[in-house]
Scaffold this motif. Structure first.
Motif, short mmCIF file in Angstrom:
data_model
loop_
_atom_site.label_atom_id
_atom_site.label_comp_id
_atom_site.label_asym_id
_atom_site.label_seq_id
_atom_site.Cartn_x
_atom_site.Cartn_y
_atom_site.Cartn_z
N PHE A 1 0.89 -1.31 0.19
CA PHE A 1 0.45 -0.10 0.08
C PHE A 1 0.87 1.26 -0.01
CE2 PHE A 1 -2.72 -3.68 2.24
CZ PHE A 1 -3.58 -3.82 1.56
N ARG A 2 1.00 1.94 -1.13
CA ARG A 2 1.20 3.44 -0.63
C ARG A 2 0.74 4.60 -0.10
NH1 ARG A 2 2.95 3.86 -7.54
NH2 ARG A 2 4.25 1.74 -7.30
N SER A 3 -0.66 4.52 0.06
CA SER A 3 -1.28 5.48 0.83
C SER A 3 -2.15 5.06 1.92
CB SER A 3 -2.59 6.17 -0.16
OG SER A 3 -2.49 6.77 -1.34
N ALA A 4 -2.22 3.91 2.48
CA ALA A 4 -3.20 3.65 3.38
C ALA A 4 -2.12 2.79 4.18
CB ALA A 4 -4.12 2.30 3.16
N THR A 5 -2.27 3.45 6.32
CA THR A 5 -1.25 3.65 6.98
C THR A 5 -1.68 2.38 7.74
OG1 THR A 5 -1.41 5.87 7.46
CG2 THR A 5 -0.80 4.58 9.48
N ILE A 6 -0.14 2.28 7.90
CA ILE A 6 -0.67 0.77 9.28
C ILE A 6 -0.42 1.48 10.62
CG2 ILE A 6 0.43 -1.67 9.39
CD1 ILE A 6 -0.29 -1.12 6.53
N VAL A 7 -1.52 0.37 11.04
CA VAL A 7 -0.61 1.04 12.89
C VAL A 7 -0.86 -0.73 12.91
CG1 VAL A 7 -2.74 2.05 14.68
CG2 VAL A 7 -2.57 2.41 11.97
N PRO A 8 0.25 -0.61 13.98
CA PRO A 8 0.40 -1.79 14.96
C PRO A 8 -0.47 -1.85 16.51
CG PRO A 8 2.09 -0.99 14.20
CD PRO A 8 1.64 0.52 13.63
N ALA A 9 -1.36 -3.18 16.40
CA ALA A 9 -1.57 -3.37 17.65
C ALA A 9 -1.23 -4.47 18.58
CB ALA A 9 -2.99 -4.04 17.77
N GLU A 10 -0.96 -4.14 19.74
CA GLU A 10 -0.31 -4.83 20.68
C GLU A 10 -0.86 -6.34 20.80
OE1 GLU A 10 2.68 -5.03 22.53
OE2 GLU A 10 2.83 -2.37 21.76
N SER A 11 -2.47 -6.64 21.18
CA SER A 11 -2.52 -7.55 20.29
C SER A 11 -4.14 -8.03 19.61
CB SER A 11 -3.16 -8.62 21.37
OG SER A 11 -3.94 -7.83 22.85
N VAL A 12 -4.61 -9.36 19.27
CA VAL A 12 -5.91 -8.95 18.24
C VAL A 12 -7.02 -8.32 19.84
CG1 VAL A 12 -8.06 -10.97 17.82
CG2 VAL A 12 -5.61 -11.13 17.03
N LYS A 13 -6.61 -8.30 20.39
CA LYS A 13 -7.81 -8.16 21.78
C LYS A 13 -7.85 -6.52 21.87
CE LYS A 13 -9.48 -8.42 26.45
NZ LYS A 13 -8.89 -9.06 27.24
N VAL A 14 -6.81 -5.80 21.79
CA VAL A 14 -6.45 -5.13 21.56
C VAL A 14 -7.08 -3.76 20.44
CG1 VAL A 14 -5.26 -3.16 21.49
CG2 VAL A 14 -3.80 -4.78 23.19
N ALA A 15 -7.04 -4.36 19.18
CA ALA A 15 -7.36 -4.59 17.74
C ALA A 15 -8.62 -3.98 18.12
CB ALA A 15 -6.43 -5.49 17.15
N ILE A 16 -9.28 -5.34 18.42
CA ILE A 16 -11.27 -5.08 18.62
C ILE A 16 -11.21 -3.16 19.50
CG2 ILE A 16 -12.82 -6.31 20.07
CD1 ILE A 16 -11.84 -8.71 19.58
N ALA A 17 -10.24 -3.33 20.80
CA ALA A 17 -10.96 -2.50 21.39
C ALA A 17 -10.80 -1.00 19.97
CB ALA A 17 -10.20 -1.75 22.39
N MET A 18 -9.77 -1.29 19.36
CA MET A 18 -9.32 -0.43 18.49
C MET A 18 -10.37 -0.35 17.21
SD MET A 18 -5.36 -0.69 17.98
CE MET A 18 -4.39 -0.10 16.99
N PHE A 19 -10.74 -0.65 17.41
CA PHE A 19 -12.08 -0.17 16.23
C PHE A 19 -12.83 0.12 16.84
CE2 PHE A 19 -10.75 -4.15 13.65
CZ PHE A 19 -10.79 -3.47 12.18
N GLY A 20 -13.41 0.23 18.37
CA GLY A 20 -14.56 0.88 18.58
C GLY A 20 -13.76 2.53 19.21
N ARG A 21 -13.07 2.71 18.94
CA ARG A 21 -11.93 4.11 19.35
C ARG A 21 -11.67 4.91 18.04
NH1 ARG A 21 -9.20 1.19 23.76
NH2 ARG A 21 -6.93 1.53 21.80
N GLY A 22 -12.46 3.81 17.10
CA GLY A 22 -11.64 4.37 15.76
C GLY A 22 -10.39 4.90 14.92
N GLU A 23 -9.65 4.48 15.91
CA GLU A 23 -7.97 3.93 15.92
C GLU A 23 -7.56 3.21 14.81
OE1 GLU A 23 -7.21 4.68 20.03
OE2 GLU A 23 -6.04 2.73 19.16
#
Length: 266
Positions: free
Chosen positions: A165-187
């Protein structure tokens, strides 16, 4: 002398026969000591993915690494210790450092520099998960400015996707559980990993959807520390037995592992 020779000959033959009979257990014991030098097989697992470990409605654990590790320990005749981590990258590091004896993970060239792998256990597709009411409906919609792609920190996704990807941004998450919470916060706007994990995540996110198509495949294999390659023939026979007996199919069903296909040896 002739009588003595005739008497000695059967004794010599018996000695060779006993050596042959005792040889197989000796080799098995040697492989057990090689794979589980502490006398217990230390299996690295991380929660949230059926390729590693999940729990069913009754709270019973299942998973590819969890169950294959248990079956191997039984065959070796050793005890088992499950060692939990947040993510698979931490397990690979622990195996490299000799702190863990066994896991199942994607056999990438980069990881093959750190650990040794068996033949493939199964193949699974890589994909993308979007939340309910997402504006992203196709893979072609992803590479746009402002789109945030979540990945697990230290994962194959984190290493691979920046080149796609050239335009989209990659955002690391500490774990799958954390990633689900990141969806809820719009991260993050979507998450990229193997489809069994995405299905597991979608079960916890009403309205979430896995996009059609894939961006590659993972080839799951048993990982052990470097220096234990003499045990690989045993591990390869173990994998073949689990595949041919149907035991691997049962493990996948119990773990709810979706998005997998039969592994092929290259």
């Amino acid at each position: 002398m002739r009588t003595s020779s005739r008497r000695i000959a059967p004794i010599v033959l018996l000695a060779f026969a006993m050596t042959g009979l005792l040889g197989a257990p000796a080799r098995a014991d040697g492989e057990a000591r090689l794979l589980a030098p502490s006398g217990r097989l230390r299996v690295g697992i991380y929660p949230g993915s059926p390729t590693s470990m999940v729990t069913d409605a009754a709270g019973k654990p299942h998973g590819l690494a969890y169950d294959l590790g248990g079956e191997l320990a039984r065959r070796l005749g050793v005890g088992i210790d499950y060692v939990r981590f947040q993510r698979v990258a931490d397990i690979v590091t622990a195996i490299h450092d000799g702190q863990v004896d066994f896991t199942v993970t994607n056999a990438t060239p980069a990881r093959a520099n750190e650990v040794s792998f068996s033949q493939p256990v199964l193949a699974i597709e890589l994909g993308y998960l979007v939340p309910a009411n997402s504006q992203i409906g196709r893979i072609e919609d992803i590479d746009r400015p402002g789109v945030k792609i979540g990945v697990t920190k230290g994962s194959t996704s984190e290493r691979t996707l920046p080149t796609k990807f050239r335009s989209a941004t990659i955002v690391p998450a500490e774990s799958v559980k954390v990633a689900i919470a990141m969806f809820g916060r719009g991260e993050i706007d979507l998450y990229a990993t193997n489809k069994p994990t995405l299905f597991e995540m979608s079960d916890q996110m009403p309205g979430a959807k896995i996009l059609d198509g894939n961006w590659g495949a993972e080839h799951m294999a048993i990982a052990i520390p470097k220096g234990r390659e003499d045990a690989l023939p045993l591990l390869n026979r173990f994998v073949t037995d689990e595949q041919s007996s149907g035991a691997l199919d049962t493990i996948q069903q119990q773990a709810g592992l979706r998005g997998a296909s039969k592994a092929t040896r290259e």
